[in-house]
Design a protein around this motif. Structure first.
Motif, mmCIF file in Angstrom:
data_model
loop_
_atom_site.group_PDB
_atom_site.id
_atom_site.type_symbol
_atom_site.label_atom_id
_atom_site.label_comp_id
_atom_site.label_asym_id
_atom_site.label_seq_id
_atom_site.Cartn_x
_atom_site.Cartn_y
_atom_site.Cartn_z
ATOM 1 N N ASP A 154 -8.982 -4.729 5.679
ATOM 2 C CA ASP A 154 -8.717 -3.215 5.130
ATOM 3 C C ASP A 154 -7.441 -3.089 4.278
ATOM 4 O OD1 ASP A 154 -10.812 -2.130 6.335
ATOM 5 O OD2 ASP A 154 -10.165 -1.728 8.906
ATOM 6 N N VAL A 155 -6.367 -3.959 4.585
ATOM 7 C CA VAL A 155 -5.522 -3.746 3.853
ATOM 8 C C VAL A 155 -5.720 -3.924 2.607
ATOM 9 C CG1 VAL A 155 -2.952 -4.961 3.413
ATOM 10 C CG2 VAL A 155 -3.755 -4.275 6.225
ATOM 11 N N ALA A 156 -6.190 -5.229 1.820
ATOM 12 C CA ALA A 156 -6.766 -5.473 0.811
ATOM 13 C C ALA A 156 -7.374 -4.114 0.604
ATOM 14 C CB ALA A 156 -7.389 -6.853 1.515
ATOM 15 N N LEU A 157 -8.716 -3.764 1.296
ATOM 16 C CA LEU A 157 -9.096 -2.886 -0.384
ATOM 17 C C LEU A 157 -8.052 -1.567 -0.194
ATOM 18 C CD1 LEU A 157 -11.518 -1.462 -0.866
ATOM 19 C CD2 LEU A 157 -11.705 -1.028 1.864
ATOM 20 N N ALA A 158 -7.844 -1.410 0.978
ATOM 21 C CA ALA A 158 -6.778 0.101 0.614
ATOM 22 C C ALA A 158 -5.612 -0.069 -1.021
ATOM 23 C CB ALA A 158 -5.762 -0.073 1.999
ATOM 24 N N SER A 159 -5.057 -1.550 -0.842
ATOM 25 C CA SER A 159 -3.800 -1.640 -1.779
ATOM 26 C C SER A 159 -4.539 -1.271 -2.849
ATOM 27 C CB SER A 159 -3.390 -3.620 -1.861
ATOM 28 O OG SER A 159 -2.526 -3.318 -2.130
ATOM 29 N N GLY A 160 -5.709 -1.614 -2.809
ATOM 30 C CA GLY A 160 -6.459 -1.217 -4.633
ATOM 31 C C GLY A 160 -7.807 -0.327 -4.553
ATOM 32 N N THR A 161 -7.451 0.702 -3.833
ATOM 33 C CA THR A 161 -8.288 2.304 -3.580
ATOM 34 C C THR A 161 -7.237 3.256 -4.723
ATOM 35 O OG1 THR A 161 -8.891 2.062 -1.685
ATOM 36 C CG2 THR A 161 -8.333 4.232 -1.827
ATOM 37 N N VAL A 162 -8.377 3.159 -5.423
ATOM 38 C CA VAL A 162 -8.212 4.458 -6.990
ATOM 39 C C VAL A 162 -8.284 5.640 -6.407
ATOM 40 C CG1 VAL A 162 -8.039 4.800 -8.991
ATOM 41 C CG2 VAL A 162 -8.117 2.648 -8.367
ATOM 42 N N THR A 216 0.359 -1.127 0.029
ATOM 43 C CA THR A 216 -0.045 -0.226 -0.294
ATOM 44 C C THR A 216 0.962 1.352 0.422
ATOM 45 O OG1 THR A 216 -0.109 -0.025 2.688
ATOM 46 C CG2 THR A 216 -1.642 -0.844 1.756
ATOM 47 N N VAL A 217 0.595 2.355 0.267
ATOM 48 C CA VAL A 217 0.928 3.474 0.380
ATOM 49 C C VAL A 217 0.504 3.960 1.284
ATOM 50 C CG1 VAL A 217 2.572 3.654 -1.495
ATOM 51 C CG2 VAL A 217 -0.048 4.885 -1.866
ATOM 52 N N ARG A 218 0.838 5.805 2.184
ATOM 53 C CA ARG A 218 -0.473 6.402 2.704
ATOM 54 C C ARG A 218 0.528 7.182 2.651
ATOM 55 N NH1 ARG A 218 1.925 7.863 8.634
ATOM 56 N NH2 ARG A 218 3.753 7.635 8.232
ATOM 57 N N ALA A 219 -0.838 8.203 2.626
ATOM 58 C CA ALA A 219 -0.643 9.795 2.314
ATOM 59 C C ALA A 219 -0.291 10.867 2.981
ATOM 60 C CB ALA A 219 -1.865 9.673 1.305
ATOM 61 N N TYR A 220 0.701 12.007 2.266
ATOM 62 C CA TYR A 220 0.868 12.191 2.946
ATOM 63 C C TYR A 220 0.520 14.226 3.086
ATOM 64 C CZ TYR A 220 5.469 10.058 4.308
ATOM 65 O OH TYR A 220 6.710 9.397 4.857
ATOM 66 N N PRO A 253 0.211 2.547 10.948
ATOM 67 C CA PRO A 253 0.963 3.776 11.427
ATOM 68 C C PRO A 253 -0.273 4.242 11.332
ATOM 69 C CG PRO A 253 2.724 2.739 10.048
ATOM 70 C CD PRO A 253 2.372 2.274 10.245
ATOM 71 N N ALA A 254 -0.744 5.568 11.781
ATOM 72 C CA ALA A 254 -2.121 5.970 11.330
ATOM 73 C C ALA A 254 -1.831 6.486 9.941
ATOM 74 C CB ALA A 254 -2.586 7.572 12.802
ATOM 75 N N GLY A 255 -2.843 7.290 9.574
ATOM 76 C CA GLY A 255 -2.977 7.503 8.439
ATOM 77 C C GLY A 255 -4.342 7.190 7.195
ATOM 78 N N ALA A 256 -3.717 7.597 5.786
ATOM 79 C CA ALA A 256 -5.151 7.395 4.630
ATOM 80 C C ALA A 256 -3.835 6.303 3.944
ATOM 81 C CB ALA A 256 -5.250 8.923 4.517
ATOM 82 N N TYR A 257 -4.571 5.684 3.754
ATOM 83 C CA TYR A 257 -4.229 4.446 2.879
ATOM 84 C C TYR A 257 -4.139 4.299 1.285
ATOM 85 C CZ TYR A 257 -1.230 3.209 6.732
ATOM 86 O OH TYR A 257 -0.219 2.935 8.088
ATOM 87 N N LEU A 258 -3.905 4.402 0.657
ATOM 88 C CA LEU A 258 -4.334 4.270 -1.192
ATOM 89 C C LEU A 258 -2.947 2.732 -1.378
ATOM 90 C CD1 LEU A 258 -3.106 7.048 -3.218
ATOM 91 C CD2 LEU A 258 -2.876 6.846 -0.464
ATOM 92 N N ASP A 259 -3.516 3.190 -2.872
ATOM 93 C CA ASP A 259 -3.026 1.916 -4.084
ATOM 94 C C ASP A 259 -2.112 1.782 -4.360
ATOM 95 O OD1 ASP A 259 -2.730 0.353 -6.363
ATOM 96 O OD2 ASP A 259 -4.429 1.203 -7.245
ATOM 97 N N GLY A 260 -1.329 0.372 -3.538
ATOM 98 C CA GLY A 260 -0.290 0.169 -3.413
ATOM 99 C C GLY A 260 0.234 0.136 -4.682
ATOM 100 N N GLY A 261 -0.037 -0.310 -6.012
ATOM 101 C CA GLY A 261 0.462 0.389 -7.096
ATOM 102 C C GLY A 261 1.296 2.004 -7.787
ATOM 103 N N PHE A 262 0.952 1.981 -6.508
ATOM 104 C CA PHE A 262 1.542 3.843 -6.463
ATOM 105 C C PHE A 262 3.399 2.954 -6.064
ATOM 106 C CE2 PHE A 262 -2.470 6.010 -6.456
ATOM 107 C CZ PHE A 262 -1.887 7.383 -7.867
ATOM 108 N N SER A 263 3.629 2.255 -5.417
ATOM 109 C CA SER A 263 4.821 2.321 -5.311
ATOM 110 C C SER A 263 5.042 1.032 -5.598
ATOM 111 C CB SER A 263 5.398 1.586 -3.683
ATOM 112 O OG SER A 263 4.357 0.510 -3.015
ATOM 113 N N ASP A 264 4.309 0.085 -5.499
ATOM 114 C CA ASP A 264 5.073 -1.248 -6.796
ATOM 115 C C ASP A 264 4.018 -1.320 -7.682
ATOM 116 O OD1 ASP A 264 7.070 -2.427 -4.551
ATOM 117 O OD2 ASP A 264 5.410 -1.499 -3.579
ATOM 118 N N TYR A 265 4.040 -1.163 -9.312
ATOM 119 C CA TYR A 265 3.054 -1.419 -9.931
ATOM 120 C C TYR A 265 3.697 -2.509 -10.576
ATOM 121 C CZ TYR A 265 0.527 0.063 -13.864
ATOM 122 O OH TYR A 265 -0.601 -0.196 -14.870
ATOM 123 N N HIS A 266 4.368 -3.133 -11.197
ATOM 124 C CA HIS A 266 4.990 -4.383 -11.566
ATOM 125 C C HIS A 266 5.800 -5.287 -10.748
ATOM 126 C CE1 HIS A 266 3.831 -3.253 -16.091
ATOM 127 N NE2 HIS A 266 1.901 -3.155 -15.457
#
Length: 356
Positions: free
Chosen positions: A211-219, A140-144, A233-246
């Motif tokens: 929650d982790v699976a949903l976050a990893s696919g959150t466009v 996933t990635v955690r937004a700043y 860590p506290a925060g807002a999580y989104l699509d893991g493709g932003f760090s690990d696409y392929h």
């Protein structure tokens, strides 16, 4: 006609040629990429691996499944107690999704949470994080800053546009907007592929897997961020493709890492789609085996193309047509899975693999 193409790094190619094939005991990791609906033409590989016993607990070598976005959902299915049934439920629920122009981020996020609940039971989650052989990791990635705080689509689109612009100058600029957070079961966390100088490792448990699976696919533009994941860590999580696409880390370890992909080009992060010159260092591919379909297979798919997220827009008024095309593509992918197992068994893979 050969349905599959094979490319391998130096070390992986050496193993293939030494053994005249791909010894299962040498396969250390499977990378399941964040490619949205394109995964449907890889689903045949999943089914073939299950049926061929690659995921059985009695295999001696531990196996890391590293996934992001839709790839993370595939990883959960493969690690479930009954992987074939879980995979079937995931495939059907995924294809059957319906959206309209009126759906807002809350509705879309709710739909995907329901998809995951339809695909996986609590028993599946418990089995996935305690599998006797499989180690599971989800990116996933955690937004700043403003990206994490502001909900408006236009604001998020503007910030991500800025991130894309800066990324053309340096991939390190992505750290201004988000950080890589990988959720891993205890043994998976030890794998060298999961390390990152500026990333974070968090525990993957039965109580946070949904929650982790949903976050990893959150466009980010179309869905709500997933906030306050248990054990992270506290925060807002989104699509893991932003760090690990392929694949965005060296395929490290003592064995071979296998990446089933829809194309030849390996793209490190989602933003790198717009940076055609960006690629992994060749040394990072030393232990990687890349498997992808021949263009002739793609031409035989419905419409002569691979399913994409754009299909939701193209067929917004004809969802049944999209659903049928996606189901057909997934069914045709069975040929790829069968071809892979056949090529492994008769030595064709070792003979046809070429260097990156």
């Amino acid at each position: 006609m050969h349905l599959l193409q094979y490319r391998a790094g130096t070390e992986a190619l050496s193993v293939l040629r030494k053994h005249g094939g791909l010894p299962l005991a040498d396969v250390e990791a499977l990378v399941l990429p964040a490619i949205g609906p394109k995964w449907l033409i890889l689903s045949g590989f999943d089914r073939a691996l299950i049926r061929a016993g690659w995921l059985e607990p009695n295999q001696s070598q531990r196996l890391l499944l590293f996934g992001a976005s839709a790839g993370a959902w595939r990883a959960v299915a493969l690690a479930a107690g009954d992987p074939l049934r879980a995979h079937e439920r995931l495939l059907e629920a995924y294809c059957a999704q319906r959206f309209t122009h009126a759906d807002d981020p809350a509705a879309i996020s709710g739909a995907y949470r329901s998809l995951l609940r339809a695909a996986f039971t609590e028993a599946d989650f418990a089995a996935a994080v305690s599998h006797a052989r499989i180690d599971l990791a989800i990116a996933t990635v955690r937004a700043y800053g403003p990206l994490a705080a502001l909900e408006q689509r236009r604001v998020r689109a503007t910030l991500l546009g800025l991130a894309a612009l800066l990324n053309t100058l340096s991939p390190r600029s992505q750290a201004l907007f988000y950080e890589r957070v990988v959720f891993a079961t205890s043994l998976a966390a030890r794998h060298p592929m999961l390390g990152a100088p500026h990333g974070t490792l968090a525990p993957l448990r039965a109580d946070n897997l949904l929650d982790v699976a949903l976050a990893s696919g959150t466009v980010p533009i179309f869905m709500q961020f997933v906030r306050e994941i248990a054990g992270a860590p506290a925060g807002a999580y989104l699509d893991g493709g932003f760090s690990d696409y392929h694949l965005n880390r060296p395929a490290a370890g003592s064995g071979i890492t296998v990446l089933f992909l829809h194309q030849r080009r390996i793209i490190p992060s989602w933003l790198d789609k717009f940076v055609p010159w960006r690629k992994l260092d060749r040394r990072a591919l030393d232990r990687l085996l890349l498997v992808y379909p021949d263009p002739a297979f793609v031409r035989a798919l419905p419409g002569g193309e691979i399913p994409t997220r754009d299909d939701f827009q193209r067929f917004v008024h004809e969802p049944e047509q999209r659903i049928e095309r996606w189901r057909t593509a997934a069914a045709q992918s069975g040929e790829l899975g069968e071809a892979f197992i056949r090529d492994v068994s008769d030595g064709t893979l070792a003979k046809r693999a070429v260097a990156f």
